[in-house]
Enzyme design. Structure first.
Site, PDB file in Angstrom:
ATOM      1  N   LYS A 177       3.587  -9.025  -6.548  1.00 46.15           N
ATOM      2  CA  LYS A 177       3.587  -9.201  -8.006  1.00 46.15           C
ATOM      3  C   LYS A 177       4.725  -8.359  -8.535  1.00 46.15           C
ATOM      4  O   LYS A 177       4.623  -7.135  -8.611  1.00 46.15           O
ATOM      5  CB  LYS A 177       2.250  -8.707  -8.555  1.00 46.15           C
ATOM      6  CG  LYS A 177       1.761  -9.362  -9.816  1.00 46.15           C
ATOM      7  CD  LYS A 177       2.609  -9.205 -11.042  1.00 46.15           C
ATOM      8  CE  LYS A 177       2.457  -7.957 -11.851  1.00 46.15           C
ATOM      9  NZ  LYS A 177       3.530  -7.836 -12.852  1.00 46.15           N
ATOM     10  N   GLU A 253       1.544   4.965  -5.682  1.00 47.83           N
ATOM     11  CA  GLU A 253       2.771   5.755  -5.863  1.00 47.83           C
ATOM     12  C   GLU A 253       3.017   5.818  -7.360  1.00 47.83           C
ATOM     13  O   GLU A 253       3.401   4.816  -7.968  1.00 47.83           O
ATOM     14  CB  GLU A 253       3.953   5.083  -5.150  1.00 47.83           C
ATOM     15  CG  GLU A 253       3.820   5.036  -3.638  1.00 47.83           C
ATOM     16  CD  GLU A 253       3.900   6.401  -2.990  1.00 47.83           C
ATOM     17  OE1 GLU A 253       4.508   7.323  -3.573  1.00 47.83           O
ATOM     18  OE2 GLU A 253       3.334   6.560  -1.892  1.00 47.83           O
ATOM     19  N   CYS A 287      11.100   7.696 -10.683  1.00 46.22           N
ATOM     20  CA  CYS A 287       9.842   8.447 -10.526  1.00 46.22           C
ATOM     21  C   CYS A 287      10.099   9.906 -10.161  1.00 46.22           C
ATOM     22  O   CYS A 287       9.440  10.794 -10.656  1.00 46.22           O
ATOM     23  CB  CYS A 287       8.957   7.782  -9.490  1.00 46.22           C
ATOM     24  SG  CYS A 287       9.737   7.589  -7.893  1.00 46.22           S
TER      25      CYS A 287
HETATM   26  P1  NAD Z   1       3.689   0.019 -14.998  1.00 46.67           P
HETATM   27  O1  NAD Z   1       2.496   0.782 -14.531  1.00 46.67           O
HETATM   28  O2  NAD Z   1       3.754  -0.369 -16.424  1.00 46.67           O
HETATM   29  O3  NAD Z   1       3.821  -1.336 -14.178  1.00 46.67           O
HETATM   30  C1  NAD Z   1       3.876  -1.364 -12.759  1.00 46.67           C
HETATM   31  C2  NAD Z   1       3.392  -2.716 -12.268  1.00 46.67           C
HETATM   32  O4  NAD Z   1       2.002  -2.843 -12.569  1.00 46.67           O
HETATM   33  C3  NAD Z   1       4.088  -3.909 -12.934  1.00 46.67           C
HETATM   34  O5  NAD Z   1       4.284  -4.925 -11.972  1.00 46.67           O
HETATM   35  C4  NAD Z   1       3.067  -4.326 -13.978  1.00 46.67           C
HETATM   36  O6  NAD Z   1       3.190  -5.689 -14.329  1.00 46.67           O
HETATM   37  C5  NAD Z   1       1.765  -4.075 -13.213  1.00 46.67           C
HETATM   38  N1  NAD Z   1       0.574  -3.944 -14.061  1.00 46.67           N
HETATM   39  C6  NAD Z   1       0.499  -3.688 -15.387  1.00 46.67           C
HETATM   40  N2  NAD Z   1      -0.785  -3.687 -15.794  1.00 46.67           N
HETATM   41  C7  NAD Z   1      -1.543  -3.925 -14.689  1.00 46.67           C
HETATM   42  C8  NAD Z   1      -2.939  -4.036 -14.449  1.00 46.67           C
HETATM   43  N3  NAD Z   1      -3.840  -3.908 -15.429  1.00 46.67           N
HETATM   44  N4  NAD Z   1      -3.366  -4.273 -13.191  1.00 46.67           N
HETATM   45  C9  NAD Z   1      -2.482  -4.370 -12.184  1.00 46.67           C
HETATM   46  N5  NAD Z   1      -1.144  -4.307 -12.349  1.00 46.67           N
HETATM   47  C10 NAD Z   1      -0.684  -4.083 -13.591  1.00 46.67           C
HETATM   48  O7  NAD Z   1       4.952   0.877 -14.555  1.00 46.67           O
HETATM   49  P2  NAD Z   1       6.472   0.557 -14.874  1.00 46.67           P
HETATM   50  O8  NAD Z   1       6.743   0.884 -16.303  1.00 46.67           O
HETATM   51  O9  NAD Z   1       6.840  -0.782 -14.359  1.00 46.67           O
HETATM   52  O10 NAD Z   1       7.210   1.624 -13.924  1.00 46.67           O
HETATM   53  C11 NAD Z   1       7.442   2.928 -14.293  1.00 46.67           C
HETATM   54  C12 NAD Z   1       6.433   3.873 -13.659  1.00 46.67           C
HETATM   55  O11 NAD Z   1       6.434   3.725 -12.251  1.00 46.67           O
HETATM   56  C13 NAD Z   1       6.769   5.330 -13.896  1.00 46.67           C
HETATM   57  O12 NAD Z   1       5.584   6.027 -14.211  1.00 46.67           O
HETATM   58  C14 NAD Z   1       7.305   5.814 -12.555  1.00 46.67           C
HETATM   59  O13 NAD Z   1       7.187   7.178 -12.301  1.00 46.67           O
HETATM   60  C15 NAD Z   1       6.479   5.001 -11.619  1.00 46.67           C
HETATM   61  N6  NAD Z   1       7.140   4.917 -10.315  1.00 46.67           N
HETATM   62  C16 NAD Z   1       6.621   5.610  -9.257  1.00 46.67           C
HETATM   63  C17 NAD Z   1       7.294   5.585  -8.018  1.00 46.67           C
HETATM   64  C18 NAD Z   1       6.788   6.348  -6.823  1.00 46.67           C
HETATM   65  O14 NAD Z   1       7.263   6.102  -5.710  1.00 46.67           O
HETATM   66  N7  NAD Z   1       5.872   7.292  -6.985  1.00 46.67           N
HETATM   67  C19 NAD Z   1       8.457   4.834  -7.898  1.00 46.67           C
HETATM   68  C20 NAD Z   1       8.942   4.170  -9.026  1.00 46.67           C
HETATM   69  C21 NAD Z   1       8.271   4.192 -10.224  1.00 46.67           C
END
Ligand code: NAD
Length: 485
Positions: A177, A253, A287
């Site tokens: 996804k 993550e 992140c």
């Molecule tokens: P997000 O949580 O908004 O979205 C991540 C994914 O989850 C997207 O594909 C989104 O469509 C999906 N999603 C949204 N609502 C959902 C639900 N209810 N159920 C299941 N999936 C759902 O995050 P973002 O804005 O896309 O990314 C930024 C965040 O990601 C930051 O907090 C960053 O730190 C984190 N991040 C962490 C790592 C790591 O390795 N720890 C790496 C990159 C980004």
């Protein structure tokens, strides 16, 4: 052939399909505000079908038992990506906004990861154990089944491949996804396997659509055996609650607020350059961005001045221009959120540079913000505590090691940290005391497919990369044999 910036479709059971909803979503170039393509806005019917066919492929093909097939499939994917690197890099920059030189680095990391796990596919070892004179145990490692992989938009290629490669190497089927802001790049990378006959149909599937619909179904559908989620900590917590209903295996993550701790004996030139890079890479939408600096009082002024100079010399612009150092942020919404944090910073701390939206000329079309630095940031300020996900650096001052560690550990996060000192004893002492999944000493942002990565505290659960990252995608079975004398 790889995807053009047109309308991408879902890839289900080896076929490109339109969503049953007949709806699409648009992708916008954050540098220009222009629509650059469309993807499927899938619904429940689409994701349920993908899960069902992934399960069938897992049970009916030899994928789970044929490790050399898996190895060949992943290696071919790596070479195909290498062949198409430049075109895919342009799609990545166009949809995400990051500088083209960073897109190339991201794709090189994907190629390296695919190659590493192509090798590891043949090395999934269990153990054997003598349990008594008549009893013998085999501790076997098996694939889990169907793995749902949910990725974010900030490093959309790498963060998908980082999970897909080990999940496939371990013999699972995957349903991906992509983030709703970056489905074109994820789909373009999946498109590279359509002629790769080593992948049985149904082993790799991608379904784009809203997180709340597609992600929710993946999390609760009983035929998805594990979820790998990379994203925001709040989304991760909600997903955990949902996954609890089916006691689903989870790897999370999540976010970070990572500090760089700088001691007076550090190579300051090197530290300042690396620290600025760590804070402003991907416009801070990373992140493990080094979004905090914890600096000793005796070098405080020198470090602040050095960081200011680094921030002010960055060329901010359209990522497709080769000389751009920092691109726009992903959206208007993200830009406004960052500007709100800048207001908090103005109230709580001392603004050193930046803090404003960039305007005039081409800047007016996109979502550009100045690289921003705040000094004297109190630990309780929201700009020291919360993940801003923008180019905003918070500086804090320490007097002794104890205070440095207390500041470093003073947030809910524990993803990464940097320590800058020439004293090896101090470096290791600090590294052991900092609560973070990765600690870099005299460097930052060095990642390798073979070295584990993940979060302490609210930065996540489980590890990605390396042997532990591979084992996240396996189940353990004890096969007990009674030997007749
Ligand atoms: P997000 O949580 O908004 O979205 C991540 C994914 O989850 C997207 O594909 C989104 O469509 C999906 N999603 C949204 N609502 C959902 C639900 N209810 N159920 C299941 N999936 C759902 O995050 P973002 O804005 O896309 O990314 C930024 C965040 O990601 C930051 O907090 C960053 O730190 C984190 N991040 C962490 C790592 C790591 O390795 N720890 C790496 C990159 C980004």
């Amino acid at each position: 052939m790889i995807a053009k910036l047109e309308i991408t479709r879902n890839y289900i059971n080896g076929d490109w399909q339109e969503a049953k909803t007949r709806e699409t979503m648009t992708s916008v170039n954050p540098a220009t505000g222009e629509i650059v393509g469309e993807s499927q806005k899938s619904g429940l019917e689409d994701i349920k079908l993908a899960i069902k066919l992934a399960k069938a492929a897992f049970h009916t093909s030899d994928w789970r038992s044929n490790s050399s097939r898996r190895s060949d499939a992943l290696m071919q994917w790596a070479y195909k990506l290498k062949e198409n690197r430049e075109e895919i890099a342009r799609i990545l920059t166009t949809e995400n906004g990051k500088p083209i030189k960073e897109s190339r680095i991201e794709l090189d990391a994907c190629i390296d990861t695919l190659k590493y796990f192509a090798g590891m596919a043949r090395s999934i070892f269990g153990r054997s154990i003598n349990l008594s004179t008549t009893s013998y145990g085999i501790i076997d490692k098996e694939p889990i089944g169907v793995v749902g992989i949910i990725s974010p938009w900030n490093w959309p290629a790498m963060l998908m491949i980082r999970e897909v490669a080990p999940a496939l190497a371990a013999g699972n089927a995957v349903v991906l996804k992509p983030a709703s802001r970056t489905p074109l790049i994820s789909t373009a990378i999946v498109k590279l396997i359509e002629e790769n006959s080593d992948f049985p149909p149904g082993i790799v599937n991608i379904v784009s659509g809203p997180g709340k619909v597609i992600g929710d179904e993946m999390t609760t559908n009983p035929d998805v055996n594990a979820i790998s989620f990379t994203g925001d900590t709040t989304t991760g917590k909600n997903l955990m609650k949902k996954a609890a209903e089916k006691v689903k295996k989870l790897a999370l993550e999540l976010g970070g607020k990572s500090p760089n701790i700088i001691f007076p004996d550090a190579n300051l030139n090197k530290a300042i350059q690396a620290v600025a890079k760590s804070a402003f890479i991907t416009a801070g939408q990373m992140c493990f961005a080094g979004s905090r600096v914890i600096v000793h009082e005796s070098i405080h002024e020198e470090v602040v001045e050095g960081l200011r100079k680094q921030a002010e010399k960055l060329k901010v612009g359209n990522g497709l221009i080769e000389t751009t150092d920092m691109g726009p942020v992903i959206s208007e919404e993200q830009l406004n959120k960052i500007l709100e944090y800048c207001e908090i910073g103005r109230r709580d701390a001392k603004l050193i540079t930046g803090g404003n939206r960039l305007t005039g000329g081409d800047y007016d079309k996109g979502y550009y913000i100045e690289p921003t630095i705040f000094d004297q940031v109190p630990i309780e300020s929201r700009i020291a505590q919360e993940e801003i996900f923008g180019p905003v650096l918070a500086i804090q001052v320490f007097r002794d090691e104890k205070e440095a560690i207390s500041l470093a550990n003073g947030t809910i996060f524990g993803l990464a940290a940097g320590v800058w000192t020439k004293d090896v004893n101090r470096a290791v002492r600090i590294a052991k005391k900092v609560e973070a999944g990765t600690v870099w000493i005299n460097t930052y942002n060095k990642n390798y497919p073979q070295a584990e990565f993940g979060g302490y505290k609210e930065s996540g659960i489980g590890r990605t990369r390396g042997i532990e990252g591979l084992m996240e995608y396996t189940e353990t079975k004890h096969i007990n044999i009674e030997i007749e004398e």
